[in-house]
Design a protein around this motif. Sequence first.
Motif, PDB file in Angstrom:
ATOM      1  N   ASP A 240       0.830  -1.209   0.000  1.00  0.00           N
ATOM      2  CA  ASP A 240       0.000   0.000   0.000  1.00  0.00           C
ATOM      3  C   ASP A 240       0.864   1.258   0.000  1.00  0.00           C
ATOM      4  OD1 ASP A 240      -2.249  -1.556   0.012  1.00  0.00           O
ATOM      5  OD2 ASP A 240      -2.534  -1.461   2.191  1.00  0.00           O
ATOM      6  N   ALA A 241       1.962   1.224   0.762  1.00  0.00           N
ATOM      7  CA  ALA A 241       2.837   2.389   0.819  1.00  0.00           C
ATOM      8  C   ALA A 241       3.534   2.614  -0.523  1.00  0.00           C
ATOM      9  CB  ALA A 241       3.878   2.202   1.924  1.00  0.00           C
ATOM     10  N   GLY A 245       3.893   5.842  -3.340  1.00  0.00           N
ATOM     11  CA  GLY A 245       5.227   6.410  -3.475  1.00  0.00           C
ATOM     12  C   GLY A 245       5.920   6.605  -2.151  1.00  0.00           C
ATOM     13  N   GLN A 246       5.565   5.801  -1.161  1.00  0.00           N
ATOM     14  CA  GLN A 246       6.145   5.918   0.171  1.00  0.00           C
ATOM     15  C   GLN A 246       6.828   4.611   0.557  1.00  0.00           C
ATOM     16  OE1 GLN A 246       2.433   6.901   2.106  1.00  0.00           O
ATOM     17  NE2 GLN A 246       2.956   9.076   2.210  1.00  0.00           N
ATOM     18  N   GLN A 247       7.572   4.676   1.642  1.00  0.00           N
ATOM     19  CA  GLN A 247       8.304   3.498   2.122  1.00  0.00           C
ATOM     20  C   GLN A 247       7.851   3.150   3.526  1.00  0.00           C
ATOM     21  OE1 GLN A 247      12.520   4.018   2.580  1.00  0.00           O
ATOM     22  NE2 GLN A 247      12.938   1.833   2.588  1.00  0.00           N
ATOM     23  N   TRP A 248       7.506   1.876   3.716  1.00  0.00           N
ATOM     24  CA  TRP A 248       7.109   1.405   5.045  1.00  0.00           C
ATOM     25  C   TRP A 248       8.247   0.607   5.652  1.00  0.00           C
ATOM     26  CZ3 TRP A 248       6.513  -3.018   7.928  1.00  0.00           C
ATOM     27  CH2 TRP A 248       5.719  -2.909   9.078  1.00  0.00           C
ATOM     28  N   GLU A 300       1.969   7.513  10.120  1.00  0.00           N
ATOM     29  CA  GLU A 300       2.429   8.176   8.901  1.00  0.00           C
ATOM     30  C   GLU A 300       3.663   7.480   8.366  1.00  0.00           C
ATOM     31  OE1 GLU A 300       3.111  12.225   9.730  1.00  0.00           O
ATOM     32  OE2 GLU A 300       0.995  12.702  10.087  1.00  0.00           O
ATOM     33  N   MET A 301       3.820   7.533   7.054  1.00  0.00           N
ATOM     34  CA  MET A 301       4.961   6.933   6.400  1.00  0.00           C
ATOM     35  C   MET A 301       5.717   8.052   5.680  1.00  0.00           C
ATOM     36  SD  MET A 301       3.024   3.664   4.770  1.00  0.00           S
ATOM     37  CE  MET A 301       1.776   2.789   5.707  1.00  0.00           C
ATOM     38  N   ARG A 302       7.026   7.873   5.607  1.00  0.00           N
ATOM     39  CA  ARG A 302       7.811   8.930   4.975  1.00  0.00           C
ATOM     40  C   ARG A 302       7.953   8.657   3.479  1.00  0.00           C
ATOM     41  NH1 ARG A 302      13.187   7.320   4.403  1.00  0.00           N
ATOM     42  NH2 ARG A 302      13.778   5.421   5.531  1.00  0.00           N
ATOM     43  N   ALA A 303       7.988   9.697   2.704  1.00  0.00           N
ATOM     44  CA  ALA A 303       8.120   9.553   1.263  1.00  0.00           C
ATOM     45  C   ALA A 303       9.514   9.102   0.882  1.00  0.00           C
ATOM     46  CB  ALA A 303       7.802  10.881   0.578  1.00  0.00           C
ATOM     47  N   VAL A 304       9.610   8.340  -0.214  1.00  0.00           N
ATOM     48  CA  VAL A 304      10.904   7.873  -0.689  1.00  0.00           C
ATOM     49  C   VAL A 304      11.640   9.053  -1.340  1.00  0.00           C
ATOM     50  CG1 VAL A 304      12.051   6.283  -2.251  1.00  0.00           C
ATOM     51  CG2 VAL A 304      10.006   5.577  -1.049  1.00  0.00           C
TER      52      VAL A 304
END
Length: 304
Positions: A240-241, A245-248, A300-304
């Motif tokens: 999902d992340a 475009g995000q990294q889990w 929250e997840m941080r963007a790559v």
Amino acid sequence: MTLMEQACYMCVVCVDRCFSVALRVLGPVLVCVANGLVGLVVYMYLGVLMPEYMLPMLGMCPTVVIVCFGLFLLFNILFNYWSCVLTRPGWPGHYLPSTDDLEEGVDFQDYGEGWRACKRCKTGKPPRTHHCSVCRRCVMKMDHHCPWVNNCVGFYNYRYFCLFIVYTAVGCAYTALTCLLPLVASRGRMPAHHQTLVFVFVLTLSILFALTLFMLWHGYLVATNQTTIEFYSNRMDAADAKKRGQQWINPYSVGMRPNFEQVFGMSRNVLTWLLPSWRPPPGDGMDFPLNPSGQWATGEMRAV
């Protein structure tokens, strides 16, 4: 919810309950089967292989050394197996108050991030805790319910489960190699009353193949600080992340060695992890060290 959805839900609940009851009945039977197979292998090894093949072909001293190593493996197999069977995996209900005993308005989330309440156990569910429908309890850091040990594999007995797999795999390889002696000596024409050795050879090879896969799987889980249940949920969170475009990042993975130490204990020499011990793992099964770069599945997840 429509009538069709209600019917499907009731069918799923019914199947789950039937499966749970079947595992509760099957568990003690499989424990007896497992010990019976171990007994058969030990009998064939000490009663047939050693006196009739190993001693004549190898002599006294090599035979004594090989048999002593085999007894060392047998002791560790049985020690870790029965420790896994008899050790409670960790039930938060033993440490937390029941929801019936809490004052009105008190929420288990007040205990910390990731805490929930279990409606079936009527107690708190710390992070990494899951309800087992077979044991009918919440299990701390639950990996899975194993019918072969008639117990859940969780926080307090996961070490025994992993070491049981390792020692059983080594024992199967050791026994299979030893069974080659009579096969070579008889050129495949073994006496009729020794045909059971062929069964032992095939049995140990089959178990070795299965346990090798288990060793690789659980070695990966320990190295990445995941349980089997968490692995699947983590993959979904990561997928999902990635779509966004995000990294889990797994919040519980704090490095390979610290991850292993959370299961096998703190030690300067990693070889001591293989030794039999009743020392519990570090921690209490309700709070775990966190990776500051990791994110909760709901956070929250941080963007790559």
